[in-house]
Motif scaffolding. Structure first.
Motif, PDB file in Angstrom:
ATOM      1  N   PHE A 138      11.319   5.903 -16.685  1.00 11.49           N
ATOM      2  CA  PHE A 138      10.594   6.014 -15.389  1.00 11.49           C
ATOM      3  C   PHE A 138      10.085   7.377 -15.334  1.00 11.49           C
ATOM      4  N   ALA A 139      11.170   8.307 -15.425  1.00 11.87           N
ATOM      5  CA  ALA A 139      11.070   9.662 -14.942  1.00 11.87           C
ATOM      6  C   ALA A 139       9.880  10.454 -16.109  1.00 11.87           C
ATOM      7  N   ILE A 140      10.129   9.923 -17.292  1.00 11.32           N
ATOM      8  CA  ILE A 140       9.185  10.500 -18.274  1.00 11.32           C
ATOM      9  C   ILE A 140       7.656  10.239 -18.054  1.00 11.32           C
ATOM     10  N   GLU A 141       7.491   8.635 -17.637  1.00 13.79           N
ATOM     11  CA  GLU A 141       6.241   8.296 -17.428  1.00 13.79           C
ATOM     12  C   GLU A 141       5.780   8.736 -16.069  1.00 13.79           C
ATOM     13  N   LEU A 142       6.364   9.014 -15.103  1.00 16.19           N
ATOM     14  CA  LEU A 142       6.288   9.459 -13.717  1.00 16.19           C
ATOM     15  C   LEU A 142       5.698  11.028 -13.936  1.00 16.19           C
ATOM     16  N   ARG A 143       6.225  11.580 -14.456  1.00 12.74           N
ATOM     17  CA  ARG A 143       6.096  13.169 -14.882  1.00 12.74           C
ATOM     18  C   ARG A 143       4.749  13.171 -15.649  1.00 12.74           C
ATOM     19  N   ARG A 144       4.502  12.352 -16.613  1.00 11.38           N
ATOM     20  CA  ARG A 144       3.238  12.197 -17.289  1.00 11.38           C
ATOM     21  C   ARG A 144       2.143  11.915 -16.597  1.00 11.38           C
ATOM     22  N   PHE A 145       2.542  11.007 -15.494  1.00  5.86           N
ATOM     23  CA  PHE A 145       1.193  10.460 -14.580  1.00  5.86           C
ATOM     24  C   PHE A 145       0.792  11.304 -13.675  1.00  5.86           C
ATOM     25  N   LYS A 146       1.712  12.129 -13.027  1.00  7.08           N
ATOM     26  CA  LYS A 146       1.327  13.291 -12.139  1.00  7.08           C
ATOM     27  C   LYS A 146       0.513  14.477 -12.720  1.00  7.08           C
ATOM     28  N   HIS A 147       0.290  14.428 -14.038  1.00 10.97           N
ATOM     29  CA  HIS A 147      -0.580  15.335 -14.481  1.00 10.97           C
ATOM     30  C   HIS A 147      -2.039  14.791 -15.018  1.00 10.97           C
ATOM     31  N   LYS A 173       0.703  -1.139  -0.124  1.00 11.40           N
ATOM     32  CA  LYS A 173      -0.107  -0.021   0.017  1.00 11.40           C
ATOM     33  C   LYS A 173       0.935   1.513  -0.048  1.00 11.40           C
ATOM     34  N   GLY A 174       0.190   2.373  -0.053  1.00 11.32           N
ATOM     35  CA  GLY A 174       1.124   3.640   0.092  1.00 11.32           C
ATOM     36  C   GLY A 174       1.047   4.296  -1.227  1.00 11.32           C
ATOM     37  N   ILE A 175       1.272   5.821  -1.167  1.00  8.78           N
ATOM     38  CA  ILE A 175       1.198   6.727  -2.032  1.00  8.78           C
ATOM     39  C   ILE A 175       2.327   6.489  -3.213  1.00  8.78           C
ATOM     40  N   ASP A 176       3.417   6.269  -2.553  1.00  9.20           N
ATOM     41  CA  ASP A 176       4.528   6.207  -3.509  1.00  9.20           C
ATOM     42  C   ASP A 176       4.858   4.682  -4.134  1.00  9.20           C
ATOM     43  N   TYR A 177       4.292   3.599  -3.117  1.00 12.60           N
ATOM     44  CA  TYR A 177       4.198   2.218  -3.863  1.00 12.60           C
ATOM     45  C   TYR A 177       3.326   2.159  -4.922  1.00 12.60           C
ATOM     46  N   GLU A 178       1.977   2.774  -4.817  1.00  9.22           N
ATOM     47  CA  GLU A 178       0.804   2.450  -5.978  1.00  9.22           C
ATOM     48  C   GLU A 178       1.411   3.465  -7.099  1.00  9.22           C
ATOM     49  N   THR A 191      -5.169  12.172  -3.112  1.00  7.95           N
ATOM     50  CA  THR A 191      -6.425  12.627  -2.259  1.00  7.95           C
ATOM     51  C   THR A 191      -6.767  11.465  -1.357  1.00  7.95           C
ATOM     52  N   ARG A 192      -6.902  10.272  -1.825  1.00  6.27           N
ATOM     53  CA  ARG A 192      -7.290   9.129  -1.152  1.00  6.27           C
ATOM     54  C   ARG A 192      -6.428   8.835   0.206  1.00  6.27           C
ATOM     55  N   TYR A 193      -5.178   8.900  -0.143  1.00  5.74           N
ATOM     56  CA  TYR A 193      -4.187   8.896   1.023  1.00  5.74           C
ATOM     57  C   TYR A 193      -4.004  10.023   1.955  1.00  5.74           C
ATOM     58  N   ALA A 194      -4.500  11.069   1.588  1.00  5.60           N
ATOM     59  CA  ALA A 194      -4.603  12.265   2.347  1.00  5.60           C
ATOM     60  C   ALA A 194      -5.721  12.025   3.405  1.00  5.60           C
ATOM     61  N   THR A 195      -6.676  11.492   3.051  1.00  2.00           N
ATOM     62  CA  THR A 195      -8.025  11.231   3.920  1.00  2.00           C
ATOM     63  C   THR A 195      -7.875   9.722   4.628  1.00  2.00           C
ATOM     64  N   ALA A 196      -7.016   8.849   4.137  1.00  4.27           N
ATOM     65  CA  ALA A 196      -7.244   7.361   4.408  1.00  4.27           C
ATOM     66  C   ALA A 196      -7.108   7.342   5.885  1.00  4.27           C
ATOM     67  N   SER A 197      -6.414   8.232   6.570  1.00  8.76           N
ATOM     68  CA  SER A 197      -6.051   7.902   8.179  1.00  8.76           C
ATOM     69  C   SER A 197      -7.531   8.279   8.869  1.00  8.76           C
ATOM     70  N   SER A 198      -8.261   8.924   8.446  1.00 12.05           N
ATOM     71  CA  SER A 198      -9.500   9.146   9.289  1.00 12.05           C
ATOM     72  C   SER A 198     -10.270   8.004   9.104  1.00 12.05           C
ATOM     73  N   ALA A 257      -5.956  10.560 -12.254  1.00 14.04           N
ATOM     74  CA  ALA A 257      -5.618   9.293 -11.612  1.00 14.04           C
ATOM     75  C   ALA A 257      -4.651   9.562 -10.460  1.00 14.04           C
ATOM     76  N   TYR A 258      -3.887  10.380 -10.811  1.00 11.18           N
ATOM     77  CA  TYR A 258      -2.755  10.811  -9.772  1.00 11.18           C
ATOM     78  C   TYR A 258      -3.249  11.732  -8.479  1.00 11.18           C
ATOM     79  N   THR A 259      -4.076  12.660  -8.973  1.00  9.89           N
ATOM     80  CA  THR A 259      -4.986  13.515  -7.943  1.00  9.89           C
ATOM     81  C   THR A 259      -6.012  12.740  -7.079  1.00  9.89           C
TER      82      THR A 259
END
Length: 260
Positions: free
Chosen positions: A222-231, A44-49, A240-247, A234-236
């Protein structure tokens, strides 16, 4: 051949090389929730996913292993792992590892206090005479690590540190802001512990791979695809899901961490 076509050819040959080997890349990491951790035996986790999705898009099969941090680094040195998730970039590590230009995330180390014992900390000078709970082997920036007017007391895990804080065995605890909030929610201590505004250090986290044939092109792709995914939306949604997951007060299987 034009430079762009040369790059595409190199990327294609890298894919063929990895496929021809018929082997998974072994990526190691330790538990660092909410960036990377295990729950019910599943990663699990933001960076893992994020890393998982990027590798899927690249067509690269990954074998993940969650281990104590020192073991992760030892496996890289011994050639038993191909890469590591959530590592800080240093000149010493760049001599052995390849770092994509795009980081996965950014850490922000802050201090946490027991709400029943508040402290004023606008600078490191305000920590004089205090005992600060740390995680064994972690680096919180040169200024904090080299300061001599307060005590650094290491614990085996984030949970152990916060347990000591609420029992008045340390005055403050230092950890990444997200990690601290996530851990406090999982322990049910969010009403007893709060973060101070002072930021001790900031560090980007990367997925790094060992130096070897074709790995430089893998890091580039990896860098090229990661940069693309961040925009992408699905990345947002993921962050967002992990920002509220702890609740949701989930139980997190947090392995003992040693260093970042």
């Amino acid at each position: 051949m034009p430079a762009f076509l040369s790059l595409l050819t190199a990327m294609f040959l890298t894919c063929l090389s990895l496929s021809a080997q018929g082997e998974r890349l072994r990526i190691v990491t330790d538990a660092w929730a909410p960036y990377a951790y295990q729950q019910d035996g599943q990663g699990k986790g933001i960076d893992y996913e994020v890393a998982t999705r990027v590798f899927e898009r690249l067509g690269v099969d990954i074998e993940w292993q969650f281990l104590p941090w020192k073991r992760c680094l030892a496996m890289l040195d011994q050639g038993e792992a191909d890469g590591v998730l959530d590592i800080f970039r240093t000149p010493e590590r760049e001599a052995k590892l390849l770092f994509p230009d795009e980081p996965l995330s950014d850490t922000q180390f802050v201090l946490f206090q027991a709400t029943s014992r508040p402290h004023v900390a606008n600078s490191l000078a305000d920590l004089a005479g205090l005992t600060i709970g740390t995680s064994a082997g972690y680096n919180y920036g040169d200024a904090f690590m080299q300061a001599s007017d307060f005590i650094r007391e290491a614990a085996a895990s984030q949970e152990a540190n916060f347990g000591k804080l609420v029992r008045s065995r340390v005055d403050l605890v230092i950890t990444d802001r997200r990690v601290g909030q996530f851990t406090l929610e999982s322990m049910g201590l969010q009403d007893q512990v709060s973060a101070l505004p002072l930021v001790i250090d900031r560090q980007p986290q990367y997925l790094a791979v060992r130096r070897g044939a074709g790995m430089d092109q893998l890091a580039l792709r990896f860098a090229i695809e990661l940069r693309r995914f961040k925009h992408e939306p699905a990345y947002t949604e993921l962050t967002t899901r992990y920002a509220t997951a702890s609740s949701a007060n989930k139980t997190v299987e947090q392995h003992e961490s040693s260093a970042l």
